[in-house]
Design a protein around this motif. Sequence first.
Motif, PDB file in Angstrom:
ATOM      1  N   SER A  73       1.037  -1.766  -0.263  1.00  0.00           N
ATOM      2  CA  SER A  73      -0.447  -0.156   0.159  1.00  0.00           C
ATOM      3  C   SER A  73       1.150   0.951   0.164  1.00  0.00           C
ATOM      4  CB  SER A  73      -0.901  -0.617   0.981  1.00  0.00           C
ATOM      5  OG  SER A  73      -0.055   0.180   2.368  1.00  0.00           O
ATOM      6  N   LYS A  75       0.852   3.852   2.127  1.00  0.00           N
ATOM      7  CA  LYS A  75       1.194   4.192   3.388  1.00  0.00           C
ATOM      8  C   LYS A  75       2.476   2.941   3.434  1.00  0.00           C
ATOM      9  CE  LYS A  75      -1.101   4.330   8.045  1.00  0.00           C
ATOM     10  NZ  LYS A  75      -2.090   3.769   9.070  1.00  0.00           N
ATOM     11  N   ASP A 187      -1.600   7.532  -3.683  1.00  0.00           N
ATOM     12  CA  ASP A 187      -2.729   7.540  -2.880  1.00  0.00           C
ATOM     13  C   ASP A 187      -2.488   6.584  -1.718  1.00  0.00           C
ATOM     14  OD1 ASP A 187      -4.913   7.799  -0.840  1.00  0.00           O
ATOM     15  OD2 ASP A 187      -6.495   7.048  -1.897  1.00  0.00           O
ATOM     16  N   ASP A 189      -3.698   5.430   0.305  1.00  0.00           N
ATOM     17  CA  ASP A 189      -4.468   4.215   0.972  1.00  0.00           C
ATOM     18  C   ASP A 189      -4.906   3.213  -0.595  1.00  0.00           C
ATOM     19  OD1 ASP A 189      -5.424   4.554   3.730  1.00  0.00           O
ATOM     20  OD2 ASP A 189      -7.172   6.299   2.947  1.00  0.00           O
TER      21      ASP A 189
END
Length: 321
Positions: A73, A75, A187, A189
Amino acid sequence: MRISHEFAAARAAAQHCQELTAHGMARGPRPEERAALLSAWRRDLARILAEDLSPLLSGDRLEVTVSEPESLSGKAALARIGPIAANALLRVGGLGGASGETALLTFDFATAIALTDRSFGGDGMLTASPPEQLPRSAALLAEEIAAIIAQAITRASLGDEAPPVGAMTSGEVIIRSESAARLKPFDPDAGAVLFTLDIANAEGCEWRCLLAVAADRMERLLPVPGRAQPHSGSRTLRPPASAAAAPFAAIPLPLHVVLAEVDLSLVRLQALTPGECIPLTMGRQVPLMLGDQPIAHGSIGTLEDRMAIRLTRFSAEGTAS
């Protein structure tokens, strides 16, 4: 007289369901085709970087490897990079007026400093305790390498086609920051792919950086089947790195002149009071210093009512550096 004809279809017209048509139009390369394209992209990128980074790193014969992509991901990718690093947001690819895609390149501080040391002729070994703030010279060198890598990604993605002037967007650094999250490369997410770029020379030095791309953009960076791929014969040779050329030429270097040195005992030093006079013996030749390193010697005089130093000789170490 009116002549009319009636025509009948020889056979029924083909009818395609909307789902089948949409699926056929959206279908990309098969998994095995994509794997082959990705492997070719990694191979070409490694070869181009080995050629293009060499002049910047003292002409080293380099070996570059681009790892298999790691899917994670956004993140998790930012967590892997860490809160502080030498990060650059790149614009790569772009053909036919397209603006291209974005990618994130990151060096840790120890690697950025080691590469800077090697670019100036040092051994390029990584230090165990890097500084908390990146020196300006290392930040400029990291940006220069990032620009080279951005251009290499573009070449690996587009091949050796020669579109009209202005049709291809060359790789470039959009912005850099010590915080990767501030650059918002993808992004948090959404999915991302992470590549590890390993750069090594024949003297045993190894430098590593990370390249992160949003998962939905990676597909557009892969080479198109049938397009001519990069080869070393068509590349533009880069001049060797020089301290008198950009980006290092504008870095301010603080110099100082040592007029005299005096030895005092600790007891004498502790007994000093305001108003005392300490005799100084000034030599005929005084050193011009860069940090702790003497780079030249000269004689003290005046120039337009100001003190000045007339340089008479350069030290062997100063000339070499």
